[in-house]
Design an enzyme around this catalytic site. Sequence first.
Site, PDB file in Angstrom:
ATOM      1  N   HIS A   1      17.789  31.541  27.557  1.00 26.71           N
ATOM      2  CA  HIS A   1      16.575  30.762  27.831  1.00 26.71           C
ATOM      3  C   HIS A   1      15.327  31.632  27.790  1.00 26.71           C
ATOM      4  O   HIS A   1      14.410  31.439  28.590  1.00 26.71           O
ATOM      5  CB  HIS A   1      16.683  30.071  29.195  1.00 26.71           C
ATOM      6  CG  HIS A   1      17.624  28.893  29.172  1.00 26.71           C
ATOM      7  ND1 HIS A   1      17.269  27.665  28.670  1.00 26.71           N
ATOM      8  CD2 HIS A   1      18.909  28.782  29.586  1.00 26.71           C
ATOM      9  CE1 HIS A   1      18.310  26.843  28.755  1.00 26.71           C
ATOM     10  NE2 HIS A   1      19.329  27.493  29.310  1.00 26.71           N
TER      11      HIS A   1
ATOM     12  N   ASP B   1      22.019  31.019  33.292  1.00 27.67           N
ATOM     13  CA  ASP B   1      22.812  29.899  32.789  1.00 27.67           C
ATOM     14  C   ASP B   1      22.869  29.891  31.269  1.00 27.67           C
ATOM     15  O   ASP B   1      21.989  30.425  30.594  1.00 27.67           O
ATOM     16  CB  ASP B   1      22.207  28.573  33.268  1.00 27.67           C
ATOM     17  CG  ASP B   1      20.793  28.374  32.780  1.00 27.67           C
ATOM     18  OD1 ASP B   1      20.486  27.271  32.289  1.00 27.67           O
ATOM     19  OD2 ASP B   1      19.999  29.336  32.864  1.00 27.67           O
ATOM     20  N   GLU B   2      23.868  29.218  30.766  1.00 26.55           N
ATOM     21  CA  GLU B   2      24.012  28.900  29.340  1.00 26.55           C
ATOM     22  C   GLU B   2      23.699  30.069  28.419  1.00 26.55           C
ATOM     23  O   GLU B   2      22.858  29.957  27.530  1.00 26.55           O
ATOM     24  CB  GLU B   2      23.090  27.718  28.998  1.00 26.55           C
ATOM     25  CG  GLU B   2      23.443  26.468  29.792  1.00 26.55           C
ATOM     26  CD  GLU B   2      22.541  25.283  29.447  1.00 26.55           C
ATOM     27  OE1 GLU B   2      23.124  24.198  29.225  1.00 26.55           O
ATOM     28  OE2 GLU B   2      21.311  25.429  29.398  1.00 26.55           O
ATOM     29  N   VAL B   3      24.374  31.213  28.620  1.00 22.70           N
ATOM     30  CA  VAL B   3      24.146  32.349  27.725  1.00 22.70           C
ATOM     31  C   VAL B   3      25.076  32.195  26.532  1.00 22.70           C
ATOM     32  O   VAL B   3      26.293  32.133  26.681  1.00 22.70           O
ATOM     33  CB  VAL B   3      24.426  33.682  28.435  1.00 22.70           C
ATOM     34  CG1 VAL B   3      24.102  34.840  27.506  1.00 22.70           C
ATOM     35  CG2 VAL B   3      23.588  33.772  29.701  1.00 22.70           C
TER      36      VAL B   3
END
Lengths: 490, 532
Positions: B269, B329-331
């Site tokens: 992100h 998050d969400e790597v």
Amino acid sequence: YPNSFQFRYHVSSAVQPGCAVLDQAFQRYRELLFGAGSWPRPSLSGKWHTSEKNMLVVSVVLPGCDQFPTLESVENYTLTINDDQCLLVSESVWGALRGLETFSQLVWRSAEGTFYINKTEIDDFPRFPHRGLLLDTSRHYLPLSSILDTLDVMAYNKFNVFHWHLVDDPSFPYESATFPELTRKGSYNPVTHIYTAQDVKEVIEYARLRGIRVLAEFDTPGHTLSWGPGIPGLLTPCYSGAQPSGSFGPVNPILNNTYEFMSMFFLEVSSVFPDFYLHLGGDEVDFSCWKSNPDIQDFMKKKGFGSDFKQLESFYIQTLLDIVSDYGRGYVVWQEVFDNKVKVRPDTIIQVWREETPVPYMKELELITNASFRALLSAPWYLNRISYGPDWKNFYTVEPLAFQGTPEQKALVIGGEACMWGEYVDSTNLVPRLWPRAGAVAERLWSSELMTDTEFAFQRLSHFRCELLRRGVQAQPLNVGYCEQEFEPT
Amino acid sequence: MERPLWMLCPLLLLALGTQAPTASAWGGPPLWPLPVSVQVSLSALHLDPGNFYIRHGPNSTAGPSCSLLQEAFRRYYEYIFGFHKWHHHPAKFQDGTQLQQLLVSVVLESECDAFPSLDSDESYSLIVKEPLALLKANKVWGALRGLETFSQLVYQDSYGTFTINESTITDYPRFPHRGILIDTSRHYLPVKTILRTLDAMAFNKFNVLHWHIVDDQSFPYQSVTFPQLSDKGSYSFSHVYTPNDVRMVIEYARMRGIRVIPEFDTPGHTQSWGKGQKDLLTPCHKDPTQQNSFGPINPVLNTTYSFLTKFFKEISKVFPDKYVHLGGDEVEYWCWASNPDIEKFMKEKGFGRDFKQLECFYTHKLLDIIASTNKSSIVWQEVFDIGAKLQPGTVVQVWKEDMYNKEVSQITDAGFPVILSAPWYLDVISYGQDWRTYYQVEPLNFPASQQQKNLLIGGEACLWGEYVDATNLTPRLWPRASAVGERLWSQKNVRSMSGAYDRLTRHRCRMVRRGIAAEPLFTGYCENENKI
């Protein structure tokens, strides 16, 4: 150059200064384009070969400025912007309004702030003549300003019908002169939550100046609980066993009083609302109350309806339609009236709102047009049904004529309406919920059926959304991103 | 006619507290969130706006120099009287029926000039009895909560007279962390919108603003140490938060007892970071779709960590809260996997092809950096899920809906505090009364010991910004977030839906009156429809 830019009537235009529709429009669009203040004279440093466009000349072919727009109004226009001229030509003043809006969308500003317009040739006309938006002022009262603001944005989107679902079960905000008790007993608050005769006149004229018809709906025999307190005896008393249960159902179709009332009420309605069409509702009539009532059971027997309440519903609606016909009005009804085989006049317009039952809406359009009735499509355009993500795409990709039928049949689909039912909507969230989502419907109803590329639509619609913000409309975002000028809460 | 028994006993008509109200309709004052114990009598007192004062109690540890309370007194006076039309003639009331003042007494060291924290004491008691009302709290934070409750007790009778019933209230929150997440990267939110949101949060007793300030799409945070970040990463020069803007938000929040926890989400992100900080992001190789594409932060370069050290040093100074949210998050691993330098590094470290270990490597170094700034960390659940070694006290935020109760169990079992967000993603709108679903969530509904359950410190309603900006934020947040607010403040047994509906509709109209465009719950109306 804003300081000297003018809208002018062409010498040979059938419409000249004094035409309120266009005079007002010129003022409005001037402000939309250049803002309310005054502009200084520009200092010229002519580097580019631009010619100064100081005026837009407007030429209208047909005279007539004081009428109301109708279903038959011609909204065609052409816009020619080149070295020689800056000309808007239209058949009627309504087309001129559409052209002015398009003109306002062509003007852009450079980084230095100079106003420009590119050489353009536009030849435009709507695909469908009935392009509407429904607002529900019964589930939640909407202040007059909300309605007027909505009419403004409808004009930006070339919507031309305001379907005003004025009253329903929860409240009766319409101030009736003939039956003031309806409002006094039926509104949420008879002082603060009503539409006076003045308010209604204001809406109608405000709409007219934007080329928008006001289609008033007084939905019966169902959806009428709020009518009951003001007109005792109008609604059917429901029974539980041999006793009245204390609750009420749809309008009572077996009493003469009912039709006397409807006669007087719709006489008033037809004198207040100038459009040729009235919407008479007729949706979702719940038969259980009628069924429970012994007098109605007797009536059904006498009439030979057996236990088929659809026939009783027909009986009511037919009588009502005759009443309204006698006042020289045409009518629009919800699809149940057609589905339940009510005998209606051939020029009745049927509005399709049910997505799956009794048949998928495309099939319904096929059935209606096959029976030679005109149809309006709303089923896939219930804007009140929100969901996560860019649902505007779903609205955009609807093809209203994607059903089996002859070209004559398809011509009977005169347009559609985006509906914003009010159960969960009031002035706190109306604007962001309406725009820009309704814009997708607007293009589907105005533009060519070949316009199906959602990528292209997204580019234009997101740009248009920023323009709406600039015009002070609290339109919500389509996707991640930004506008030069963000909305600032006051 | 004999007087019924209850008329002889003016107090204690409605007594609710640990006994769950079983009656279907509430019928009492529209309190939201519902206090721990509420006793309201029939005995009504009148308030004369021209002769009613909110004052510090004589023995209060806070006095006129406490600007936090002074401002609150002014605010709440306005909220109580300001929006109704009232006339200036001094009201003449029967003796013994007028309420002349609300005395606010802070009992322990007030903390008036301090910032609120996770451990802040928000408890208070409120006794309204002719001729005065007494609000007692251990700290200013409880006083703020009590002022809000007091303002919810005042109403106008049919003559327009301001009225309050004699009552006794004791109150304290069930969970200490009750937050709202706003996302100012997907869409910039003007400062005014953020301040409005803080106002509404105070009306609902929320006490944490989780400011997800930057993300892929834009970097509006103006860093003093690295000005290029916002210069190149924001949507435009006007879409930034200057140091002054940030200070304003923090102080405005503090005055309402609200903590501001910033989130600088890494290593994923972070697309917008790369615009202003060269070589921060991983260059992706072998990407067929794009020439110069970048992935998450590059975890193998020393420059990355020296940047993060300097950056978070600034953050630790700018944001006074003890906690900082580090994201995590969400790597996505595909870009790392495509990069030969990273491949080499993985081999050297013995990570093989296990990119989780690389992510852990990055995480550990980042957590050390934060620890050196003397802050504590909050992370999204992935950081726990990949097996990173977290310092004790690191808070894990659970956001994935699938089997979230199980996740909460696992995390608390490992001894870490948890913030629950999974069932409260308010950006995921749907048709109908979804506030009911949010309200009916029971945060402690996971298999665990009591000790473990104590580790669930609260929750956050999240309003991600993909489809949200200043045009629709307020109606989308409120009153739906209010449902979460009560679930996190009120006692476990406060679950009656009809009672909640009654109170929440009235609370919603009150928010509208106070200038918050909270949307309707259902068909109906408010007295004052058009204040917006």
